[in-house]
Scaffold this active site. Structure first.
Site, short mmCIF file in Angstrom:
data_model
loop_
_atom_site.label_atom_id
_atom_site.label_comp_id
_atom_site.label_asym_id
_atom_site.label_seq_id
_atom_site.Cartn_x
_atom_site.Cartn_y
_atom_site.Cartn_z
N GLU A 114 21.77 -9.65 -6.68
CA GLU A 114 21.92 -10.33 -5.39
C GLU A 114 23.35 -10.19 -4.89
OE1 GLU A 114 19.34 -11.20 -4.06
OE2 GLU A 114 17.88 -11.92 -5.51
N GLU A 144 21.82 -12.59 0.68
CA GLU A 144 22.26 -12.22 -0.67
C GLU A 144 23.33 -13.19 -1.18
OE1 GLU A 144 20.22 -10.38 -1.80
OE2 GLU A 144 19.70 -8.67 -0.54
N HIS A 147 21.29 -16.03 -2.37
CA HIS A 147 20.64 -15.80 -3.66
C HIS A 147 21.64 -15.81 -4.81
CE1 HIS A 147 17.33 -13.51 -1.25
NE2 HIS A 147 17.46 -14.76 -0.89
N GLU A 209 13.65 -4.09 -4.14
CA GLU A 209 13.11 -5.32 -3.55
C GLU A 209 11.61 -5.25 -3.28
OE1 GLU A 209 16.17 -5.57 -0.50
OE2 GLU A 209 16.98 -7.34 -1.49
N GLU A 243 13.14 -12.25 0.66
CA GLU A 243 12.95 -10.85 0.25
C GLU A 243 12.00 -10.11 1.18
OE1 GLU A 243 14.67 -9.30 -2.00
OE2 GLU A 243 15.63 -11.02 -2.98
N HIS A 246 13.83 -8.33 3.56
CA HIS A 246 14.56 -7.21 2.96
C HIS A 246 13.63 -6.01 2.76
CE1 HIS A 246 17.25 -10.54 1.04
NE2 HIS A 246 17.13 -10.64 2.35
#
Lengths: 532, 140, 392
Positions: A114, A144, A147, A209, A243, A246
């Protein structure tokens, strides 16, 4: 000053309608694509061999403030649960000890990915040209950070409230000692940030991811819950809510280059390299964490892998892109073999090197051996009987004077480290897709475990020069290395790492290790180029 | 357990030991096969449980008969052929409170397929958005 | 009981599973030190939650000052360029991990603040529109100044936002990386708030153009933002040193040009033209500016200019960067003076003495807060005179 026609119209409109009016996020978002302008010096600092299109769209249509509101609602729920109900029920002390240890590694190693993804998406934000695409990458940059903080929070929470704080409380320092760390950096750190920007996006978003976060962050929550851990599902399922954006970013990277000629030349090679790079580490490490780091078992790892990686990622992401020239990764056959066997191979080595960890490991029990054999026919013959021998020699007891690394030396089973993935392997014992190959370059020997990494190294050896732990520690005594790298508990002598999680078992100290006089040797010193 | 080919334990996933091993390593399974399915992971929450029970399995159960929803401890696992759509304006009425598409995203934990928002609607589809089908902006 | 669990069963709530777990858990914690990151040197008396959650996430080796890891990078750029390297900046330090956001904001605290601002913005716009306050805005101010020139300023903020991309990639510390991304997001938020205001006006005032076409034409082809645009382009894409990008944007251009445009032009003048809407947004931008100032002040002054080993050297470089970026910023302000010819003159507000006083406030603030800490000698009167030569 005269009232303009527009003001008069506004005044007239208000005469019949005083309804409160606001502006929503998507009403602003639809203008984002026009925020940029052409200028001579406008080019990225991170070049790519692909040309990213100027009109690539963002699928979720977020602006900064709505992003913040959405994330803030997530945080209220997540941290509300942790600070309220889970604290009230003393949840951190109701986790199975094996799983408590697993989360030392899983949460910290996920944090590494992350954290590096902050930089990776900063690079993509720089290299994309379409403002919507930049916007998607930017939101990911912020995600990120979230995370990183969330993963840190899991270790922080377990350290503060749990049954064994050591390792949770200093993972960012002690993680560098053992055999899993450099491989972690390859796959989750440098692999995301160092290279062609699109290649990095494929590694991070399209493979890391879209493919591996599903087992790593979603499926792991089932294993956690089964083993009494409600902290991890609370945090990880919230991580995963970011995610999906992402994954969409990774897909849009492919959309942005789909019509570029370079895509037909390079995309399949880059995708295969990324798939192999990611699977080479994740497949064994996750399988090991789930099956060997738990008491209660959810399903065999190979099934989890088959569902999330092969069927769903392979079919729904990669298979659907077939009409745009995207092919099934050439390394899939070897990856599937690894998904069946490589985590068993890795646990043998991880347990052999247990003193260099920042967590406690546990040998499979008889009941677990039965479960392994039922799900992986042949397990007992290949692995179980070795564990039986180690247990018989007292490997869990500090008075035994035995750590399994000695067994590898006694039985001439050398352990090598693959230069490209940094994953350790033992060619004479492994059943996964690893076999030894050796090259000499720049006056140095290099070992490799598979065709795919070897090819990457042969074409660009200057990208993979990192020394491994055996080269780094060569000639040094084991307890000295552990002490220097802070692998001890707060009493200054007991190891953080232990070869058991029994509450009645004796804990190993630096002195116990010192007595073994275990000195690191570099296996590359005793082989030559061309050895297999 | 559901017998749908979209269920969690369908096909090879229902096999164990050698039977699983043989199919897993079979020659035809050494390359990926294109799939028209989509997978959605919804984190369990007060609102999501209502969406699952009263929207997806309730008023909209006929929207996509291939949809399978299974309980995986902390989350609901959904798989369907084609697409899954959630109109958050309708969900807001069900919940009796404001609930935007971004409130829905608070508990959407994973997507396999192309997911996007437009206005109040969340969609996950097997279509290749941006390639075969254009992504639209909100119209004024 | 067996070790294979049935789907959906949980160790915390299933009595049989919970019993197995309880029997395995040690009666007392195995270690007495339950403080994560206990080895980190706190900025204050004790470690803050922010320091626990952020510090040493960066996995750099010890040859990058402050790193805890050893060895080389496991994968490098094509050709062998390292993942991160000391050579990406001219500045030096004994510890790239030293920076702290003075507000101790990790992600959750950062988004909480912005979420509150968004919720309040939504409520404010509803009350503003229901109240019919838009009727009081001077039409010239609204249709020309807000549409064209505030609209064009959106691009200045957007360009500065983009200058944070490579800095958030290349910087060498964890707290630095997080701060850089956050102050970057604030800049795109500013740009989006400007467009949000224009969209809002278009909803209330039939005929008010929502499109970005006219503002973009003003930004790319007009004279008022010409030097500003060229400066922003250079900060964004022509500068490679990540510290120089941050210094030029946040320590020279924005505290001078940005502050004059936002505070001394739009914020100060709005109320004179019946505009109570623009100050609502500009004040949010000013909040972000002040938070950013705390962050960049800590980065450049506390950490780099005061570094025990490299402080004097760093100050020399920072002064050289001022020499490079200050003249461009002064030119940007000089071009911007042209805007006063576009608006009706209000004595004591938009005339030359008032503009000069506004410039003095901005330059004096800059000298005190940005130049003096690095002993940079500056003749603010001469700079103001140069800027004023742009008044038509």
């Amino acid at each position: 000053m005269a009232i303009s026609a527009a003001t008069k119209a506004a005044t007239d409109a208000l005469a019949v309608n005083h309804a409160p009016t606001s502006v929503n996020a998507q009403e602003v978002h639809r203008w984002l694509q026009s925020f940029t302008w052409d200028f001579e010096k406008n080019r990225t600092k991170y070049p790519t061999k692909y040309k990213m299109a100027n009109d690539t769209k963002e699928q979720f249509k977020l602006i900064a403030k709505e992003y913040a509101r959405m994330e803030s609602v997530k945080d209220e729920r997540q941290f509300g649960s942790l600070q309220d109900v889970l604290a009230r029920v003393d949840a951190a002390k109701r986790v199975h000890p094996k799983w408590n240890e697993t989360m030392k590694v899983v949460s910290n190693f996920l944090e590494v990915g992350e954290y590096n993804a902050i930089a990776a998406t900063g690079m993509l934000w720089d290299s994309a040209t379409a403002p919507e695409q930049k916007n998607g990458y930017l939101a990911q940059t912020l995600d990120e950070i979230r995370h990183t903080n969330q993963c840190g929070y899991v270790n922080y929470y377990f350290a503060k409230n749990g049954q064994d704080p050591a390792g949770h409380n200093d993972a960012r320092r002690t993680r560098t000692i053992g055999p899993l760390w450099k491989g972690m950096k390859r796959v989750f750190s440098d692999g995301f940030i160092s290279g062609d920007a699109v290649e990095c996006s494929i590694n991070l978003q399209l493979v890391g991811e879209a493919c591996f976060t599903n087992p790593l962050i979603v499926a792991v929550t089932e294993w956690a819950a089964a083993n009494g851990d409600e902290i991890t599902p609370t945090v990880f399922l919230s991580i995963e809510t970011d995610e999906l954006r992402h994954m969409a970013n990774g897909y849009q990277t492919v959309v942005s280059i789909a019509n570029d000629e370079a895509a037909s030349k390079y995309l399949n090679t880059d995708l295969n390299n990324a798939f192999w790079t990611q699977q080479k580490y994740f497949t064994p490490v996750l399988g090991m964490a789930f099956e060997y780091g738990s008491h209660f078992k959810v399903e065999p790892w190979v099934k989890t892998w088959n569902r999330w990686v092969y069927e769903d990622w392979g079919g729904i992401w990669i298979g659907r892109l077939g009409k745009y020239g995207v092919e099934s990764p050439a390394s899939l056959r070897d990856a599937k073999k690894d998904a069946y066997w490589a985590h068993h191979d890795l646990f043998l080595l991880a347990y052999a090197l247990w003193p260099t960890g920042f967590f406690r490991l546990t040998l499979p029990t008889a009941e677990e051996a039965e479960w392994f054999e039922a799900n992986y026919p042949g397990w007992q013959e290949n692995y179980g009987k070795i564990y039986d021998e180690w247990r018989a020699r007292g490997c869990e007891d500090p008075n035994s004077g035995f750590i399994p690394l000695m067994w590898f030396i006694e039985n001439n089973h050398p352990i090598y480290i693959d230069r490209v993935s940094q994953v350790p392997f033992c060619p004479s014992l492994c059943k996964g897709a690893s076999t030894l190959r050796v090259h000499e370059w720049n006056g140095k020997m290099h070992s490799f475990s598979d065709d795919w990494g070897e090819r990457m190294w042969l074409s660009e050896p200057e990208r993979y020069e990192c020394q491994n732990m055996f080269e780094q520690y060569e000639g040094r005594e084991l307890s000295e290395v552990i002490a220097e790298l802070h692998g001890v508990r707060s009493d200054g002598k007991t190891l953080i790492a232990q070869p058991h999680t029994s509450k009645d078992g004796k804990l190993w100290t630096l002195d116990d290790i010192k007595k073994l006089n275990c000195v690191f040797a570099d296996p590359l010193k005793s082989i030559k180029a061309g050895d297999r | 357990m559901s017998k749908s080919s979209n269920s969690y334990g369908a096909g090879i996933m229902g096999k164990t030991g050698k039977a699983f091993h043989d199919e897993y390593f079979a020659e035809e399974n050494q390359v990926v096969h294109e799939s028209n399915e989509v997978v959605l992971v919804l984190k369990k929450s007060d609102e999501i449980n209502v969406i699952v029970d009263e929207y997806l399995l309730g008023d909209h159960a006929d929207d996509n008969k291939t949809l399978v929803i299974e309980d995986r401890s902390g989350y609901w696992w959904l798989k369907a052929t084609g697409k899954i759509e959630v109109d958050c304006a309708e969900v807001a009425e069900l919940l009796g409170k404001n609930f935007s598409v971004y409130d829905f995203l608070v508990d959407v934990s994973s997507t396999i397929g192309r997911a996007y928002t437009l206005g109040d609607t969340f969609t996950i589809t097997s279509e290749l958005m941006g390639l075969d089908t254009k992504l639209k902006d909100l119209q004024s | 009981m067996g070790i294979q669990v049935e789907s959906g069963k949980r160790g915390l709530t299933d009595p049989d599973m919970a019993r197995v777990i309880a029997n395995a858990v040690p009666t007392q914690p195995l270690d007495s030190n339950n403080k994560m990151n206990y080895f980190v040197k706190p900025r204050g008396r004790r470690l803050s939650e922010y320091e626990i959650l952020c510090c040493y996430a960066q996995p750099t080796p010890d040859w990058i000052p402050g790193g805890l890891d050893w060895g080389d990078w496991t994968q490098k750029f094509h050709g062998g360029r390292p993942s991160w390297g000391n050579e990406t900046t001219e500045l030096h330090t004994t510890d790239w991990h030293k920076h702290r956001d003075p507000a101790n904001r990790w992600h959750a605290l950062y988004v909480k603040d912005k979420a509150e601002e968004w919720r309040y913005t939504d409520r404010f716009l509803k009350s503003y529109s229901a109240d019919g306050q838009v009727r009081s805005i001077d039409p010239v101010w609204r249709d020309e100044v807000l549409n064209d020139y505030l609209g064009a300023f959106c691009f200045s903020e957007y360009g500065l936002f983009n200058s944070h991309s490579s800095a958030s990639r290349d910087c060498l510390g964890d707290t630095l990386r997080m701060s850089i991304a956050m102050i970057g997001l604030d800049k795109v938020d500013n740009a989006q708030m400007i467009q949000l205001e224009r969209t809002f006006l278009a909803k209330l005032v039939p005929g008010f153009p929502e499109s970005t076409d006219e503002p973009k034409k003003e930004w790319t082809q007009g004279a008022i933002y010409k030097s500003a645009r060229e400066t922003v382009e250079d900060i964004w894409q022509a500068t490679y040193d990540w510290n120089e990008i941050l210094w030029s944007g946040h320590m020279v251009y924005d505290p001078l040009f940005g502050q004059f445009v936002r505070r001394e032009f739009f914020l100060r003048l709005s109320s004179y033209f019946g505009d109570n809407l623009t100050p609502f947004f500009i004040n949010q931008m000013q909040l972000y500016h002040s938070q950013t100032k705390g962050i960049t002040g800590d980065m450049f002054f506390h950490c780099l200019a005061d570094d025990v080993e490299f402080g004097d050297y760093n100050k020399r470089i920072l002064r050289a960067w001022n020499d490079k970026w200050l003249p461009r910023t002064v030119n940007a302000l000089k071009d911007f003076m042209g805007i006063f010819a576009k608006i009706p003159e209000i004595k004591g507000v938009t005339d030359k003495p008032a503009v000069e006083a506004a410039l003095e406030r901005v330059f004096n603030d800059w000298k005190r807060d940005y130049a003096d800490p690095i002993s940079y000698k500056v003749d603010t009167a001469a700079l103001i005179k140069t800027v004023l030569s742009g008044l038509k």
